[in-house]
Design an enzyme around this catalytic site. Structure first.
Site, short mmCIF file in Angstrom:
data_model
loop_
_atom_site.label_atom_id
_atom_site.label_comp_id
_atom_site.label_asym_id
_atom_site.label_seq_id
_atom_site.Cartn_x
_atom_site.Cartn_y
_atom_site.Cartn_z
N LYS A 247 -9.45 -8.25 -6.73
CA LYS A 247 -9.32 -7.53 -7.99
C LYS A 247 -9.49 -6.04 -7.68
CE LYS A 247 -10.68 -7.41 -12.83
NZ LYS A 247 -10.46 -5.99 -13.02
N ARG A 252 -3.26 -0.73 -14.03
CA ARG A 252 -2.17 -1.68 -13.95
C ARG A 252 -0.83 -0.98 -14.12
NH1 ARG A 252 -2.92 -7.52 -16.33
NH2 ARG A 252 -0.95 -8.48 -15.80
N GLU A 297 -1.36 -3.23 -9.24
CA GLU A 297 -2.47 -2.33 -9.57
C GLU A 297 -2.36 -1.11 -8.65
OE1 GLU A 297 -4.59 -3.14 -12.03
OE2 GLU A 297 -6.47 -2.10 -11.66
#
Ligand code: AMP
Length: 552
Positions: A247, A252, A297
């Site tokens: 993550k 984004r 991302e």
């Protein structure tokens, strides 16, 4: 069709709190709206002027609007401010001002909705130097024609503060009712297009036409979201075939490529192409298919290491001297999903397949990469992967169901996130207080609001400490144009700015309208990537409160 008719509908909607009644009022109205203005009127009913993805905006804040009203009525801006404060509502304050003027001059001119659409289109085209005066001229023409009641709703529309309690859900219910098309089909086309006006129009044309709506390159879709989960063990109970990804702590990005044209959109579906030139040029050589829609991302790197999230935001916000900043704050893009390739939508394909298509569609480079992952259901492997992620400075891991479809806009159980930090809340600043002494120039005490299901923002806490001077300055700059009313040192704000807030505990509290209060809230950062309607909701507070009850 006249604007007056739309105002009648607003009035009827405001007069009831029943969702069913609101749905019926809207559905009757939808049936009457001519097709050429249907998308526009749907937007006005839902509280926006242009769908976000079109990149158009009016660019008119409360101060400019007050100037317009002052020009039209001859009433001073100061007096108009007073009307707004005494009525407690921006729209009503404007209505009072226009009513005074009309008592002297008497006549209203019927405003056609198509004329309004035209004015808004024109106003949106004026940007940059000298644009203010042109905007004022067009709006003055509009408000001179408007009745007092119309002026109330026009000003709310312009500031995107409708207050008629019509959330997306009710609009979709109404579209389903007037068209006779089952709600799930209407909902699905909304998720794919992200444009209520388009959905209303195609529903009117019929079910077959509606079902032709699909994702297209160039029009961003609502991103699929993840739920927070407390541990790897719980994640494994939820998902049979899990795939874990790093993550990344950045912003984004949705990448839309069609031939030579590549556009980048943020999580809020804003076009951010120009802010990321080096990523853009790199994508030109790394994306193989002619048309592709993929997601990733974007993360900042400083001295070869991952830099805090704020750096990415600085890059996204910057409008000028972008190249200079891109040398100081280099970025990398980690792609993790692929939703369309060569004209074929992949959102119904399992993640496993989407990822494999992504791998064969990208020639990885220094800047454009594929998100690192593992596929395993062994808790030890997953724990090791988590530790590696955190030790490299990332936020944690995502645990995704490898067999799941892409669900636009959904925060379901197919994507789970395990974050290294304690849960925070994304809250909206709804009011503030000017500081004293050294803090005089800052809006220093911030009133935080939590969103309810109706789209209202209810107070949940105040935060006055823990912000750096830099953050105070930044927040004050962003809040000042949003001031709706000022009473002494206390200001009421257009709910727009979202901040990520850390706290020690959630408590029940009759003091605040939300029913909750946060203990020791601290603002961590401004969530530039979210707008008020992406902020957390009261149901999340309930959940956190309950889970906290279990742990304390
Ligand atoms: P949050 O903002 O805490 O709701 O976490 C979800 C966000 O994590 C997404 O919207 C992405 O911006 C970000 N993210 C980072 N890495 C990934 C990944 N591998 N897969 C999906 N989302 C990711």
């Amino acid at each position: 069709m006249l604007y007056k008719e739309l105002v009648e509908v607003y009035e009827k909607l405001s007069a009831t709190t029943s969702k069913l009644e609101k749905r019926d009022i809207l559905s009757d109205f939808f049936a009457r709206i001519p097709e050429d203005i249907l998308p526009f009127v749907t937007g006005l009913l839902s509280g926006y002027v242009f769908p976000k993805w079109t990149e158009k905006e009016l660019g008119i804040g409360p101060r400019l609007l007050i100037k317009v009203i002052s020009k039209v009525t001859g009433i001073s801006e100061y007096k108009i401010d007073e009307y707004i404060i005494s009525s407690g509502d921006f729209g009503e304050g404007i209505e009072i001002a226009i009513r005074q003027k009309k008592q002297q001059t008497f006549f209203d001119i019927n405003i056609e909705i198509s004329y309004l659409k035209d004015i808004f289109e024109k106003v949106s085209l004026f940007q940059g130097k000298g644009s203010q005066d042109k905007k004022i001229n067009y709006l003055s023409e509009l408000f001179s024609a408007a009745s007092a009641l119309e002026a109330r709703y026009l000003s709310r529309t312009i500031l995107e503060q409708m207050r008629t309690g019509v959330a997306e859900g009710i609009i979709l219910d109404a579209i389903a009712k007037f068209s006779g098309i089952p709600k799930p089909e209407v909902e699905k086309s909304y998720l794919l297009t992200n444009d209520l006006g388009l959905v209303a129009l195609y529903s009117k044309k019929g079910k077959d036409e509606l079902n032709k709506l699909d994702i297209v390159v160039g029009r961003p879709i609502k991103p699929m979201l993840a739920q927070t989960i407390g541990s790897i063990e719980i994640a494994l109970e939820e998902i049979d075939e899990p795939e874990m990804e790093i993550k990344y702590d950045g912003a984004r990005v949705q990448v839309h490529k069609s031939g030579d044209v590549i556009k980048l959109f943020s999580r809020r579906l804003e076009n951010i192409t120009e802010a990321l030139p080096e990523v853009l040029s790199e994508l030109k050589t790394t994306l193989i298919p002619e048309t592709i829609l993929c997601e990733g991302e974007v993360v900042a790197y400083k001295d070869g290491k991952i830099a805090p999230f704020q750096y990415v935001l600085r890059r996204l916000r910057r409008k000028y001297q972008i190249n200079e900043l891109s040398e100081k704050i280099p970025l990398r893009l980690f792609l993790f999903d692929c939703l369309l390739v060569d004209g074929k939508s992949l959102i119904e394909s399992p993640l496993k397949e989407r990822r494999s298509i992504l791998l064969s569609s990208v020639k990885e480079s220094e800047i454009v990469r594929i998100a690192e992952n593992i596929v395993s259901n062994n808790p030890v492997d997953i724990k090791n992967f988590y530790n590696k992620s955190v030790s490299e400075g990332h936020e944690g891991i995502m645990v995704k169901d490898y067999n799941s479809q892409y669900q636009p806009g959904a925060r379901g159980k197919k994507w789970l996130k395990i974050k290294r930090t304690m849960e925070t809340l994304d809250l909206v600043i709804i009011g503030a207080e000017w500081g004293e002494g050294r803090r005089k120039k800052w809006l220093s005490s911030l009133l935080l609001g939590i969103r309810d299901d109706e789209g209202n923002f209810l107070p949940i806490g105040k935060v006055a400490t823990g912000l750096s001077d830099e953050l105070f300055t930044e927040i004050t700059e962003q809040l000042t144009p949003l001031i709706l009313e000022e009473q002494g040192k206390i200001v009421t704000l257009v709910p727009k700015i979202v901040v990520e807030v850390l706290y020690d505990e959630i408590q029940y509290s009759p003091k605040y309208e939300s029913g909750f209060a946060l203990r020791f809230p601290r603002v961590l950062r401004v969530r530039e990537d979210k707008d008020a309607y992406d902020a957390d909701t009261i149901s999340k507070v309930y959940e956190l409160y309950e889970s906290q009850e279990k742990t304390f």
